[in-house]
Design a protein around this motif. Sequence first.
Motif, PDB file in Angstrom:
ATOM      1  N   LEU A   1     -23.404 -13.369 -22.667  1.00  0.00           N
ATOM      2  CA  LEU A   1     -21.995 -13.614 -22.373  1.00  0.00           C
ATOM      3  C   LEU A   1     -21.297 -14.057 -23.652  1.00  0.00           C
ATOM      4  O   LEU A   1     -21.834 -14.868 -24.413  1.00  0.00           O
ATOM      5  CB  LEU A   1     -21.851 -14.690 -21.288  1.00  0.00           C
ATOM      6  CG  LEU A   1     -20.426 -15.129 -20.930  1.00  0.00           C
ATOM      7  CD1 LEU A   1     -19.693 -13.997 -20.231  1.00  0.00           C
ATOM      8  CD2 LEU A   1     -20.460 -16.364 -20.049  1.00  0.00           C
TER       9      LEU A   1
ATOM     10  N   VAL B   1     -13.468 -13.807 -21.281  1.00  0.00           N
ATOM     11  CA  VAL B   1     -14.755 -13.148 -21.457  1.00  0.00           C
ATOM     12  C   VAL B   1     -14.558 -11.894 -22.303  1.00  0.00           C
ATOM     13  O   VAL B   1     -13.650 -11.085 -22.058  1.00  0.00           O
ATOM     14  CB  VAL B   1     -15.381 -12.786 -20.106  1.00  0.00           C
ATOM     15  CG1 VAL B   1     -16.654 -11.967 -20.302  1.00  0.00           C
ATOM     16  CG2 VAL B   1     -15.678 -14.039 -19.311  1.00  0.00           C
TER      17      VAL B   1
ATOM     18  N   GLU C   1     -23.410 -16.794 -25.401  1.00  0.00           N
ATOM     19  CA  GLU C   1     -24.464 -17.410 -24.597  1.00  0.00           C
ATOM     20  C   GLU C   1     -25.446 -16.332 -24.176  1.00  0.00           C
ATOM     21  O   GLU C   1     -25.055 -15.220 -23.826  1.00  0.00           O
ATOM     22  CB  GLU C   1     -23.880 -18.091 -23.355  1.00  0.00           C
ATOM     23  CG  GLU C   1     -22.923 -19.233 -23.656  1.00  0.00           C
ATOM     24  CD  GLU C   1     -22.344 -19.845 -22.405  1.00  0.00           C
ATOM     25  OE1 GLU C   1     -22.646 -19.317 -21.304  1.00  0.00           O
ATOM     26  OE2 GLU C   1     -21.598 -20.819 -22.508  1.00  0.00           O
TER      27      GLU C   1
ATOM     28  N   ILE D   1     -17.415 -15.467 -25.061  1.00  0.00           N
ATOM     29  CA  ILE D   1     -16.120 -16.007 -24.677  1.00  0.00           C
ATOM     30  C   ILE D   1     -15.351 -16.331 -25.941  1.00  0.00           C
ATOM     31  O   ILE D   1     -15.889 -16.924 -26.883  1.00  0.00           O
ATOM     32  CB  ILE D   1     -16.272 -17.277 -23.810  1.00  0.00           C
ATOM     33  CG1 ILE D   1     -17.032 -16.962 -22.519  1.00  0.00           C
ATOM     34  CG2 ILE D   1     -14.910 -17.873 -23.479  1.00  0.00           C
ATOM     35  CD1 ILE D   1     -17.329 -18.177 -21.674  1.00  0.00           C
TER      36      ILE D   1
ATOM     37  N   ARG E   1     -29.404 -11.955 -19.748  1.00  0.00           N
ATOM     38  CA  ARG E   1     -27.950 -12.036 -19.654  1.00  0.00           C
ATOM     39  C   ARG E   1     -27.369 -12.446 -20.997  1.00  0.00           C
ATOM     40  O   ARG E   1     -27.934 -13.289 -21.695  1.00  0.00           O
ATOM     41  CB  ARG E   1     -27.568 -13.061 -18.579  1.00  0.00           C
ATOM     42  CG  ARG E   1     -26.075 -13.319 -18.396  1.00  0.00           C
ATOM     43  CD  ARG E   1     -25.872 -14.246 -17.192  1.00  0.00           C
ATOM     44  NE  ARG E   1     -24.470 -14.613 -17.017  1.00  0.00           N
ATOM     45  CZ  ARG E   1     -23.900 -15.700 -17.543  1.00  0.00           C
ATOM     46  NH1 ARG E   1     -24.625 -16.517 -18.287  1.00  0.00           N
ATOM     47  NH2 ARG E   1     -22.631 -15.964 -17.316  1.00  0.00           N
TER      48      ARG E   1
END
Length: 471
Positions: A69, A78, A103, A71, A67
């Motif tokens: 991510l 996001v 992340e 931000i 995963r």
Amino acid sequence: MLTDLPHNQGPSRRSPARYIVPLLVAFPFVAAGAAAALVASSHAQLRVSRTALADITLPRGGGSIARVLAIGGREQQVIPVRLKGHEVLPVHRLPAGERITIEATVRRPAWISWLTGGSERLQVTETTPVAKPTSVYLTRKLSQPLAVSFSAPVAAAGYGATGAAVQAQALSVPVQSVVLHETAPAGIAKLAAAARTWEIPTVTTVSWFPAGSRATVVANPAPGSRITPNTRLTLTFSKPVSRVLGHQLPPVSPQTAGAWHTVNAHTIQFVPAGYGYGLGANVKVSLPSTVNLVGGQVSGTDPVGQWTVPTGSTVALHQFLAELGYLPVNFTPASGSLPATAAAAEAAAVNPPKGTFTWRYAHTPTLLRTMWSATASGQMTKGAIMAFEEAEGMIPDGVASPQVWKALIQAVLGNHKSSFGYTFVMVSMHLPETITVWHDGKIVVHGLANTGIPVSPTAPGTYPAYEHIPS
């Protein structure tokens, strides 16, 4: 019975193989343990990248990226990202100077997860790089290339004329400076550049001037251009404005509501207000003789910049006259309403809005219908202008002058519509001569008439009338 041992025979020695064999058996287990410890001590890494948002390095022993991510932004939203190998790249372009947190979750293989854990979470925060021109005021000799240097290498760049869209193209390799292939000794250009190909290019206005002690001025729009009544005129000086002009700002003619504003130490801008320069105006800005205005003319010893404002279009003229009730047609704009401000009305006069003309009356005479054209000015247009001029206390000459346009815009904004209505007079010269007066959709007068006398006959045709004299 005792038996004597031979003289040279002592206690027996143990064979070395008895020690080597256990070591050989234990070594694979020791090596496996050491390897497992080495793998267990290795961690995945998430680093700031020189080409991407971030770069993920998998630990020894392997793993997979489960995963990712990102931000960022003022509202900490996001940001869609994608993986290209182990690089994290944004799906959409991002602005420069944006603070972003990335992340990532890395999943460890099953064979080692009992020792290291099933997954590892990583995080890094960075700011998208910013590359700005080190100077936006360039001085060059005629034989030198026009180069713009940046505070950091740029991966995409492009330039073009002010007022036009500028696209930044990806470069084969990042560069610290970009050459503008301009041959003019002075000018202004828009420069778009980005430190990364996935960034939104930052657009900067750069000005260049010839080397020398005399101050040079570059105007935007360039002198000789067509402008709107509310176009801002920007003057960029090769030297600080205070040194060139002192406290005396350039005069603007015709006298226009508005004011000069200081953009920066080298640039001033005239911002018109209200009706601006007016439709059909010839705008002039005079500068002192000590400066050189690129593209300007010389009046006496002073350089002068000149711009022209186009007059309103025939279609817009008909739209305004119809809105005020001076034509037998109605105009319905596609947008639902006509402009609500002077600036918007002047813009609509030059670039009329789309819409539909319809006849205002159900029983409009055929002769009157044949005279109408939305795109061409004729006797119907002239008569409507004359009726408007008479209502406004102007000399009724039927010409759409700048003064008429200004009065039209004021009347439209103030909703000052005609209270008289529309009249069309039809005269027949066949004996017996007759006259028919059609007013606001119906015939109000019909009877005998005298069109003239032999020494002063009435010329046939259609003419606008704005005054009726009883005799």
